[in-house]
Scaffold this motif. Structure first.
Motif, PDB file in Angstrom:
ATOM      1  N   GLY A 174      47.722 -37.213 -17.147  1.00 28.41           N
ATOM      2  CA  GLY A 174      47.072 -36.615 -16.334  1.00 28.41           C
ATOM      3  C   GLY A 174      46.686 -37.293 -14.957  1.00 28.41           C
ATOM      4  N   TYR A 175      47.547 -38.198 -14.454  1.00 31.06           N
ATOM      5  CA  TYR A 175      47.227 -39.075 -13.425  1.00 31.06           C
ATOM      6  C   TYR A 175      48.215 -38.770 -12.315  1.00 31.06           C
ATOM      7  N   LEU A 176      49.499 -38.337 -12.663  1.00 35.05           N
ATOM      8  CA  LEU A 176      50.520 -38.201 -11.418  1.00 35.05           C
ATOM      9  C   LEU A 176      51.199 -36.676 -11.683  1.00 35.05           C
ATOM     10  N   GLU A 177      51.978 -36.157 -10.653  1.00 36.96           N
ATOM     11  CA  GLU A 177      52.835 -35.131 -10.786  1.00 36.96           C
ATOM     12  C   GLU A 177      53.958 -35.408  -9.970  1.00 36.96           C
ATOM     13  N   ARG A 178      54.947 -34.501 -10.539  1.00 45.43           N
ATOM     14  CA  ARG A 178      56.358 -34.641  -9.860  1.00 45.43           C
ATOM     15  C   ARG A 178      56.231 -33.135  -8.988  1.00 45.43           C
ATOM     16  N   ARG A 179      56.628 -33.383  -7.844  1.00 46.36           N
ATOM     17  CA  ARG A 179      56.705 -32.044  -7.029  1.00 46.36           C
ATOM     18  C   ARG A 179      58.404 -32.219  -6.116  1.00 46.36           C
ATOM     19  N   GLN A 180      58.759 -31.052  -6.129  1.00 50.98           N
ATOM     20  CA  GLN A 180      60.132 -30.771  -5.282  1.00 50.98           C
ATOM     21  C   GLN A 180      59.902 -30.746  -3.877  1.00 50.98           C
ATOM     22  N   SER A 181      60.561 -31.215  -3.265  1.00 46.03           N
ATOM     23  CA  SER A 181      60.432 -31.369  -1.596  1.00 46.03           C
ATOM     24  C   SER A 181      60.751 -29.904  -1.345  1.00 46.03           C
ATOM     25  N   ASN A 182      59.875 -29.355  -0.363  1.00 42.44           N
ATOM     26  CA  ASN A 182      60.021 -28.106   0.255  1.00 42.44           C
ATOM     27  C   ASN A 182      61.335 -28.141   1.356  1.00 42.44           C
ATOM     28  N   VAL A 183      61.504 -29.352   1.759  1.00 41.43           N
ATOM     29  CA  VAL A 183      62.701 -29.447   2.639  1.00 41.43           C
ATOM     30  C   VAL A 183      64.037 -29.636   2.094  1.00 41.43           C
ATOM     31  N   ASP A 184      63.949 -30.507   1.195  1.00 39.25           N
ATOM     32  CA  ASP A 184      65.467 -30.758   0.395  1.00 39.25           C
ATOM     33  C   ASP A 184      65.176 -30.679  -1.233  1.00 39.25           C
ATOM     34  N   LYS A 185      65.561 -29.675  -1.771  1.00 36.81           N
ATOM     35  CA  LYS A 185      65.315 -29.437  -3.030  1.00 36.81           C
ATOM     36  C   LYS A 185      65.701 -30.423  -4.059  1.00 36.81           C
ATOM     37  N   ARG A 186      66.647 -31.208  -3.574  1.00 36.50           N
ATOM     38  CA  ARG A 186      67.196 -32.360  -4.333  1.00 36.50           C
ATOM     39  C   ARG A 186      66.134 -33.522  -4.463  1.00 36.50           C
ATOM     40  N   ARG A 187      65.381 -33.646  -3.701  1.00 39.11           N
ATOM     41  CA  ARG A 187      64.431 -34.768  -3.693  1.00 39.11           C
ATOM     42  C   ARG A 187      63.150 -34.366  -4.472  1.00 39.11           C
ATOM     43  N   VAL A 188      62.756 -35.179  -4.977  1.00 36.13           N
ATOM     44  CA  VAL A 188      61.409 -35.263  -6.030  1.00 36.13           C
ATOM     45  C   VAL A 188      60.622 -36.179  -5.787  1.00 36.13           C
ATOM     46  N   HIS A 189      59.121 -35.763  -5.034  1.00 37.20           N
ATOM     47  CA  HIS A 189      58.102 -36.605  -4.797  1.00 37.20           C
ATOM     48  C   HIS A 189      57.042 -37.054  -6.025  1.00 37.20           C
ATOM     49  N   VAL A 190      56.556 -38.243  -5.901  1.00 36.98           N
ATOM     50  CA  VAL A 190      55.726 -38.308  -7.018  1.00 36.98           C
ATOM     51  C   VAL A 190      54.277 -38.486  -6.375  1.00 36.98           C
ATOM     52  N   LEU A 191      53.080 -37.611  -6.945  1.00 40.03           N
ATOM     53  CA  LEU A 191      51.843 -37.490  -6.121  1.00 40.03           C
ATOM     54  C   LEU A 191      50.850 -37.658  -7.048  1.00 40.03           C
ATOM     55  N   PRO A 192      49.782 -38.161  -6.325  1.00 36.50           N
ATOM     56  CA  PRO A 192      48.438 -38.589  -7.209  1.00 36.50           C
ATOM     57  C   PRO A 192      47.806 -37.408  -7.555  1.00 36.50           C
ATOM     58  N   LEU A 193      47.332 -37.189  -8.837  1.00 35.83           N
ATOM     59  CA  LEU A 193      46.178 -36.089  -9.037  1.00 35.83           C
ATOM     60  C   LEU A 193      44.886 -36.855  -8.896  1.00 35.83           C
ATOM     61  N   PRO A 194      43.623 -35.966  -8.902  1.00 36.28           N
ATOM     62  CA  PRO A 194      42.538 -36.582  -8.741  1.00 36.28           C
ATOM     63  C   PRO A 194      41.980 -37.662  -9.511  1.00 36.28           C
ATOM     64  N   ALA A 195      42.655 -37.704 -10.882  1.00 35.95           N
ATOM     65  CA  ALA A 195      42.067 -38.930 -11.602  1.00 35.95           C
ATOM     66  C   ALA A 195      42.747 -40.213 -11.131  1.00 35.95           C
ATOM     67  N   ALA A 196      43.991 -40.104 -10.686  1.00 37.12           N
ATOM     68  CA  ALA A 196      44.796 -41.069 -10.081  1.00 37.12           C
ATOM     69  C   ALA A 196      43.962 -41.910  -8.790  1.00 37.12           C
ATOM     70  N   LEU A 197      43.431 -40.855  -8.029  1.00 37.18           N
ATOM     71  CA  LEU A 197      42.736 -41.113  -6.775  1.00 37.18           C
ATOM     72  C   LEU A 197      41.556 -42.076  -7.121  1.00 37.18           C
ATOM     73  N   GLU A 198      40.930 -41.520  -8.369  1.00 37.91           N
ATOM     74  CA  GLU A 198      39.734 -42.299  -8.741  1.00 37.91           C
ATOM     75  C   GLU A 198      39.952 -43.753  -9.473  1.00 37.91           C
ATOM     76  N   VAL A 199      41.133 -43.663 -10.097  1.00 42.11           N
ATOM     77  CA  VAL A 199      41.629 -45.267 -10.195  1.00 42.11           C
ATOM     78  C   VAL A 199      41.958 -46.042  -9.344  1.00 42.11           C
ATOM     79  N   GLU A 200      42.725 -45.331  -8.311  1.00 37.09           N
ATOM     80  CA  GLU A 200      43.024 -46.347  -7.102  1.00 37.09           C
ATOM     81  C   GLU A 200      41.370 -46.815  -6.494  1.00 37.09           C
ATOM     82  N   LYS A 201      40.350 -45.773  -6.285  1.00 38.81           N
ATOM     83  CA  LYS A 201      39.172 -46.397  -5.699  1.00 38.81           C
ATOM     84  C   LYS A 201      38.663 -47.408  -6.596  1.00 38.81           C
TER      85      LYS A 201
END
Length: 149
Positions: A80-107
């Motif tokens: 529950g720390y990260l998510e993968r999200r497909q790019s809106n611009v190029d569907k072949r690209r997948v981005h890794v994004l932090p969820l709120p729990a990850a932001l807390e860890v980073e803090k």
């Protein structure tokens, strides 16, 4: 080994081991269930939020293979720390994004590093800080060069 070389060897080994042990012990209290490797992956993902945060770029930043990063990211998604999200611009690209729990860890991780740097800057006279920084940069450059070999 000469006296200076022995002292440098001893200090580097103890400093490296102590720093990792203290960082891990401190962050385990605040972020139970995460390894230091996972915390450093979260750190890289959080830092890349405004830049290119694809698996390829993150793997290069962390100096690991895309395959090993894929396994670790999948684990962090399940936790529950990260998510993968497909790019809106190029569907072949997948981005890794932090969820709120990850932001807390980073803090917590940033705070640990802030306190560490503050302790060092308070322990060393201001006029010696530039010498310390130059020395640390030289050490870092040497080890970075060794990794490329």
């Amino acid at each position: 080994m000469e006296k200076h070389e022995q002292m440098i060897d001893q200090v580097l080994v103890h400093l490296f081991n102590d720093l990792l042990r203290i960082e891990e012990r401190t962050l385990q209290k605040q972020c139970p269930g995460l390894s230091m490797r996972e915390i450093h992956i979260i750190e890289a993902v959080c830092a890349a939020q405004t830049e290119d945060n694809t698996m390829t770029v993150l793997a290069a930043t962390l100096r690991v293979t895309v395959g090993s990063l894929t396994v670790a990211v999948s684990t962090l998604i399940r936790k529950g720390y990260l998510e993968r999200r497909q790019s809106n611009v190029d569907k072949r690209r997948v981005h890794v994004l932090p969820l709120p729990a990850a932001l807390e860890v980073e803090k917590h991780h940033r705070e640990f590093h802030r306190r560490m740097v503050e302790a060092v800057t308070q322990a060393i006279p201001a006029e010696q800080l530039d010498v310390l920084i130059d020395g640390l940069r030289g050490i870092n450059d040497y080890f970075y060069g060794q990794e490329e070999v």
